[in-house]
Design an enzyme around this catalytic site. Structure first.
Site, short mmCIF file in Angstrom:
data_model
loop_
_atom_site.label_atom_id
_atom_site.label_comp_id
_atom_site.label_asym_id
_atom_site.label_seq_id
_atom_site.Cartn_x
_atom_site.Cartn_y
_atom_site.Cartn_z
N ASP A 198 0.82 -1.21 0.00
CA ASP A 198 0.00 0.00 0.00
C ASP A 198 0.85 1.25 0.00
O ASP A 198 2.03 1.21 0.27
CB ASP A 198 -0.79 0.05 1.32
CG ASP A 198 -2.01 -0.80 1.26
OD1 ASP A 198 -2.49 -1.02 0.16
OD2 ASP A 198 -2.47 -1.24 2.32
N LYS B 283 -3.34 3.93 -3.49
CA LYS B 283 -3.92 5.05 -4.21
C LYS B 283 -2.83 6.09 -4.37
O LYS B 283 -2.14 6.44 -3.43
CB LYS B 283 -5.08 5.63 -3.39
CG LYS B 283 -5.86 6.67 -4.17
CD LYS B 283 -7.19 6.97 -3.51
CE LYS B 283 -7.06 7.43 -2.08
NZ LYS B 283 -8.33 7.84 -1.48
N MET C 93 -7.62 9.33 10.01
CA MET C 93 -8.40 10.25 9.19
C MET C 93 -7.61 10.79 8.01
O MET C 93 -6.39 10.81 8.02
CB MET C 93 -8.81 11.45 10.05
CG MET C 93 -7.59 12.07 10.72
SD MET C 93 -7.76 13.81 10.98
CE MET C 93 -6.04 14.26 11.16
N1 SAH Z 1 -4.10 -0.32 9.05
C1 SAH Z 1 -3.55 0.97 9.40
C2 SAH Z 1 -4.54 2.09 9.23
C3 SAH Z 1 -5.02 2.31 7.85
S1 SAH Z 1 -6.14 3.70 7.74
C4 SAH Z 1 -3.00 0.93 10.82
O1 SAH Z 1 -3.26 -0.03 11.55
O2 SAH Z 1 -2.32 1.87 11.19
C5 SAH Z 1 -5.06 4.98 7.22
C6 SAH Z 1 -4.90 6.03 8.30
O3 SAH Z 1 -3.99 5.59 9.29
C7 SAH Z 1 -4.27 7.31 7.79
O4 SAH Z 1 -5.23 8.14 7.19
C8 SAH Z 1 -3.73 7.93 9.06
O5 SAH Z 1 -4.73 8.55 9.80
C9 SAH Z 1 -3.31 6.70 9.82
N2 SAH Z 1 -1.85 6.46 9.70
C10 SAH Z 1 -1.25 5.42 9.12
N3 SAH Z 1 0.09 5.50 9.22
C11 SAH Z 1 0.34 6.64 9.89
C12 SAH Z 1 1.53 7.30 10.32
N4 SAH Z 1 2.75 6.80 10.09
N5 SAH Z 1 1.40 8.47 10.99
C13 SAH Z 1 0.19 8.98 11.27
N6 SAH Z 1 -0.95 8.40 10.89
C14 SAH Z 1 -0.89 7.25 10.20
#
Ligand code: SAH
Length: 471
Positions: A251, A273, A385
């Site tokens: 991803d 995306k 978000m």
């Molecule tokens: N499966 C992922 C979440 C996917 S949804 C998990 O467990 O973390 C995607 C959202 O995750 C993003 O829009 C953001 O809000 C958050 N996110 C993912 N990686 C991040 C990072 N390194 N720093 C801050 N937010 C993050």
């Protein structure tokens, strides 16, 4: 090679340990693990050793060392802090033709103890012929991290099937290939993930197919959480599986540094995306998963954070399972936990935040949330978000009763080199985010614990100013 490595069978044999301190204790424990009978010679015993004595697990001679204490022993360890005593033990052993290890003194030893990686029945001994035990320990640490915890279970599974495999595949070439495939493929991965019973059934099926020639390559899928970005936050199992994958579907949230840890010659396919480009649909990802696994390849589906937290991992799991492809799920550190740790914000805290909620507020989903309870005090709410949703989230929280002063923090690019923490409260967090030009990925943390973000931001600023003043 100055020493011959061997594995001694000490079961029910007598081993002599001279010394009763902490070092002797570790050696005694090692000998007991190898099922030896242990005689300890020491005027005084370390507290732990006294427990072993009281439990009848060791024989204790509470006196000074004398050569006749060697009677009946086939191996000895000198572990006192007096070199004259250790030398006397070594000399007495030599006179009787018994190997003696003197702790930390290779020159006086006729046997040196290796550093050990224990995945019994698979055991790895690492020696440096007394040159550098510290280096041997380092190599051990590297092997420890590399080798799955349940490697021993795999050895046991293979051991139990050995005779059957020999009968079913009399040709040695076929047999070798069978074992190679077994150790590299889904059966081994199943064992490592704790599914020994399932692995045994798979082994039977493979063996049947191999002996009647109907075998076809079996693909498998690993649903792997890549964590929030810092590659050191990958789990050991994720690393092991990424090292044996043929194809990796990843991803946008999977950081380049994590991709670096994928096997060099694996095919990498981006399925996220991209701004301005068309998104690879979930259906397309599904068909890629099945297509590659169907070709007998090991397919890693690498997802940011944890695959089961807002990651559509459940859908992919169901799909792969329905197709009868073996699948292994590896948890990852979800963004909220990564952000909490790297921004030093505990998500729960006695008295002010007895609970924490993870919410996704992307897309239309936000309207369906129970905003009244998300706006309630005495909790931490972490919003996964899109940055564009921030104003709406703040508005909804305020509309459902959250006070303007409630602390809020945004953690952008958590655990990545560009991480930023923007601190404020519901009243000003929007303006702050705009001023800082926050970009994805970012999390919003709302609740009393976010107050710490402001405090540590002040601290960092103070330190920066101090640094600047010093420069
Ligand atoms: N499966 C992922 C979440 C996917 S949804 C998990 O467990 O973390 C995607 C959202 O995750 C993003 O829009 C953001 O809000 C958050 N996110 C993912 N990686 C991040 C990072 N390194 N720093 C801050 N937010 C993050």
């Amino acid at each position: 090679m100055d020493y011959l490595p061997v594995f001694l069978n000490l079961r029910d044999q007598l081993a002599l340990v001279v010394g009763g301190g902490a070092v002797a204790t570790r050696k005694v424990e090692l000998l007991l693990k190898a099922h030896a009978r242990v005689r300890v010679v020491a005027p005084r015993l370390h507290a732990e050793l006294s427990l072993y004595r009281d439990a009848g697990r060791i024989e204790h001679l509470a006196c000074a060392f004398e050569p006749r204490q060697f009677d009946g022993a086939i191996f000895a360890i000198a572990a006192t802090d007096r070199s004259d005593v250790n030398q006397a033990v070594a000399a007495a052993g030599a006179a009787r033709g018994i190997f003696v290890n003197v702790v930390d003194d290779a020159a006086a030893s006729s046997a040196v103890m290796p550093a050990i990686v224990d995945r019994s029945p698979l055991v790895i001994a690492i020696g440096s012929c007394g040159q550098s035990p510290a280096l041997a320990r380092r190599v051990r640490a590297q092997l420890e991290a590399m080798l799955p915890e349940r490697l021993g279970d795999l050895a046991r599974l293979a051991g139990a099937a050995r005779a059957r495999v020999q009968r079913a595949l009399p040709d040695i070439g076929l047999r070798r290939r069978f074992w190679d495939r077994l150790f590299a493929g889904s059966i081994a991965s199943k064992v490592f993930a704790g599914g020994a019973r399932e692995a045994a059934a798979l082994l039977d099926a493979e063996l049947r197919a191999a002996s009647d020639g109907t075998q076809r390559p079996r693909g498998e899928v690993y649903l792997i959480g890549a964590g929030p970005g810092d590659p050191d936050l990958l789990t050991l199992r994720a690393l092991q599986l990424l090292q044996q994958s043929d194809v990796v579907l990843y991803d946008r949230l999977v950081s380049p540094a994590v991709l670096e840890r994928v096997r060099r010659d694996a095919e990498r396919i981006f399925v996220g995306k991209q701004p301005g480009r068309h998104r690879v649909t979930q259906e397309r990802i599904h068909s890629l998963l099945l297509e590659y696994a169907g070709r007998g390849l090991r397919v890693a589906r690498l997802k940011g954070g944890d695959p089961f937290i807002f990651g559509r991992g459940g859908e992919e799991l169901d799909l792969v399972r329905r197709a009868g492809v073996p699948v292994i799920v590896v948890p990852g550190i979800t963004a909220a936990l990564g952000a909490a740790a790297s921004a030093a914000l505990p998500l729960t805290q006695r008295g002010v935040a007895p609970s924490v909620t993870f919410v996704t507020a992307t897309g239309e989903g936000a309207e369906g949330l129970d905003w009244r309870s998300l706006a309630a005090p005495l909790q931490t709410v972490v919003f996964y978000m899109g940055v564009a949703q921030l104003p709406r989230i703040v508005e909804l929280l305020r509309a459902h009763g959250a006070p303007a002063e409630r602390p809020a923090a945004i953690v952008e690019q958590a655990t990545l080199p560009g991480q930023r923490v923007i601190a404020g409260c519901l009243r000003d967090i929007n303006a702050q985010a705009q001023r800082a030009q926050v970009v994805a990925p970012a999390l919003l943390i709302v609740g009393e614990v976010a107050r710490r973000a402001a405090q540590s931001a002040d601290l960092v600023q103070a330190l920066d100013l101090r640094g600047a003043a010093n420069a």
